[in-house]
Design a protein around this motif. Structure first.
Motif: not given
Length: 491
Positions: A464-484
């Motif tokens: 699982a990977r983090l998914m960020n939503i911003s004014d620029a749309g969706i960006e996938i940002d690294g492994l969710a397991a290391t979200a800290s």
């Protein structure tokens, strides 16, 4: 003078017609499709259904279509209703043409002949008028009056046989309209060449019109029930989608080409994109970003100069465009140019076969290669008979594959769950690819994450990977397991 009941009984043999029976197109596309191309010409058909089922409207529409094509048509009524009243009932439909009445369409009453002369008197009238006008089609309304006149079973059988022989000899396709239901073992049903029934299906407070062909000699008709509606144009029939798909028997091809999903960081994680012509399910909680991800997919297709289509059920086109703008996507210009079109259908009292037809007509007409169906639960909810849901979706997804349309479909899950979702195996069989979008709690903050549940013909891992939503749309940002401590390197 010979008795018409006796003389016409052997007329089919005397005529010596041995060639193949031509199919007579009714002029109603959906009707011709379920009939296998049309009605075998010169035959006798019973169109039955209870009051209000649409028999007279259907027969009148076919009659006017035949008259407009240049054929002589005769309308014979056996009920005590004036022709003016009968015509007035169909005058508001688009198929009605007053200039045809009295010329291509002849009106006749057989009520008096039946009342005074019984079946023999009625048959003599029909025989005389057919010889006089030589029509290509005869419509007999109120045929139940024939049985209500009290003939014996033998006399009624003789009448039906004689009438069938007469219209065959005259090559006059004949429709008998009767207000009954059911494929009964009576002369009306057994001695005609076809039995077509119009009925109504009740689901809660909703009423759906249905048509069924019990039998049709000399034609390869579609079995089972099909839905129809009566609107301004008249009767519009939608052949059951699963039945037409089964008959077509299309086998989807294969592709080794990958297409971008419109999010470069996610393309990188899944090996370059999804296979062209495949179906992808975006499975997730409300508000997690399924629709937005689907809009990225559509935007990429538009940038690649492809024709795209969005089918939605809950968010209107205006709201979808606004959502896209907030994420940095300008879809308005593509909508204006026609490269993007949207079909928005509230999931209320609409016919699933109608929507499927409109969707596929749009795809075929424009050469659509990317499709977003936003809310498969909306599609499921308009399938009135729930036992149809799975075969309908199987037929639809197979058709999309056969046409090479790369499709994203969003499907909703509850907001929060205690374990990984257990996907219905039947749903899994519909899609080549399944991606899970969900909320997870990290440091007392709800974060979005995405993972692959299934991705055919492609290399991937299930992390699982983090998914960020911003004014620029969706960006996938690294492994969710290391979200800290988010990873800057992404995938």
């Amino acid at each position: 003078m010979s008795d018409p009941l006796q003389s016409s009984a052997s007329a089919d043999i005397a005529s010596g017609r041995t060639h193949r029976i031509a199919l007579l197109g009714t002029g109603i596309a959906g009707f011709d499709e379920i009939l296998g191309g049309g009605l075998p010409a010169g035959s006798l058909y019973l169109i039955q259904g209870l009051a209000g089922s649409g028999k007279t409207t259907l027969a009148s529409q076919v009659a006017f279509m035949q008259a407009r094509a240049g054929r002589q048509v005769m309308l014979l009524t056996l009920i005590a209703e004036s022709h003016a009243k009968m015509l007035n009932h169909v005058s508001n439909f688009d198929f009605f043409d007053d200039s045809l009445v009295g010329h291509q369409i002849q009106m006749l009453s057989g009520y008096a002949s039946l009342a005074s002369g019984g079946l023999r008197g009625l048959l003599r009238l029909i025989s005389a008028e057919l010889n006089r006008h030589r029509p290509g089609m005869l419509v007999i309304d109120g045929f139940r009056s024939v049985r209500d006149s009290g003939p014996s079973d033998l006399n009624l059988s003789e009448f039906m046989h004689a009438l069938n022989s007469l219209v065959f000899t005259m090559n006059c396709t004949t429709l008998l309209l009767s207000p009954v239901e059911g494929n009964m073992p009576e002369s009306e049903n057994t001695l005609v060449d076809g039995v077509i029934e119009l009925s109504q299906y009740e689901s809660g407070m909703q009423l759906v019109r249905e048509i069924k062909v019990f039998k049709l000699r000399g034609a390869n008709h579609l079995l089972g029930k099909h839905v129809f509606e009566i609107n301004q144009s008249g009767v519009e029939i939608f052949p059951r989608f699963e039945a037409t798909a089964t008959r077509a028997g299309k086998v989807p091809g294969t592709s080794d080409r990958y297409v971008s999903v419109g999010i470069p960081s996610w393309d990188k994680c899944i090996g370059g994109g999804v296979v062209s012509g495949s179906l992808t399910c975006l499975l997730g909680s409300p508000g997690v970003g399924k629709t937005l991800m689907g809009l990225h997919f559509i935007e990429q297709g538009l940038k690649d100069e492809q024709q795209c289509l969005i089918v939605g059920f809950y968010e209107s086109p205006e709201r979808l465009l606004a959502k896209a703008r907030k994420a940095g996507m300008r879809l308005d210009d593509y909508l204006e140019s026609g490269a993007l079109q949207m079909l928005w259908q509230l999931p209320l009292e609409t016919l699933c076969d109608d929507l499927a037809k409109r969707m596929l007509d749009n795809i075929g007409r424009r050469g659509v290669t990317r499709l977003l169906i936003d809310g498969v639960d909306g599609l499921r909810s308009i399938v009135v008979q729930q036992q149809r849901v799975r075969p309908f979706l199987v037929a639809l997804t197979n058709e999309l594959r056969s046409r090479g349309v790369t499709t994203f479909i969003t499907e909703q899950l509850p907001y929060f769950r205690e374990s990984r979702p257990q996907v219905d195996p039947s749903s899994s069989q519909l899609y080549e690819n399944m991606m899970l979008l969900e909320y997870v709690a990290r440091n007392e903050v709800n974060r979005r994450q995405i993972s692959v549940m299934k991705l055919r013909e492609n290399g991937y891992d299930g992390a699982a990977r983090l998914m960020n939503i911003s004014d620029a749309g969706i960006e996938i940002d690294g492994l969710a397991a290391t979200a800290s401590t988010p990873l800057a390197d992404g995938c």
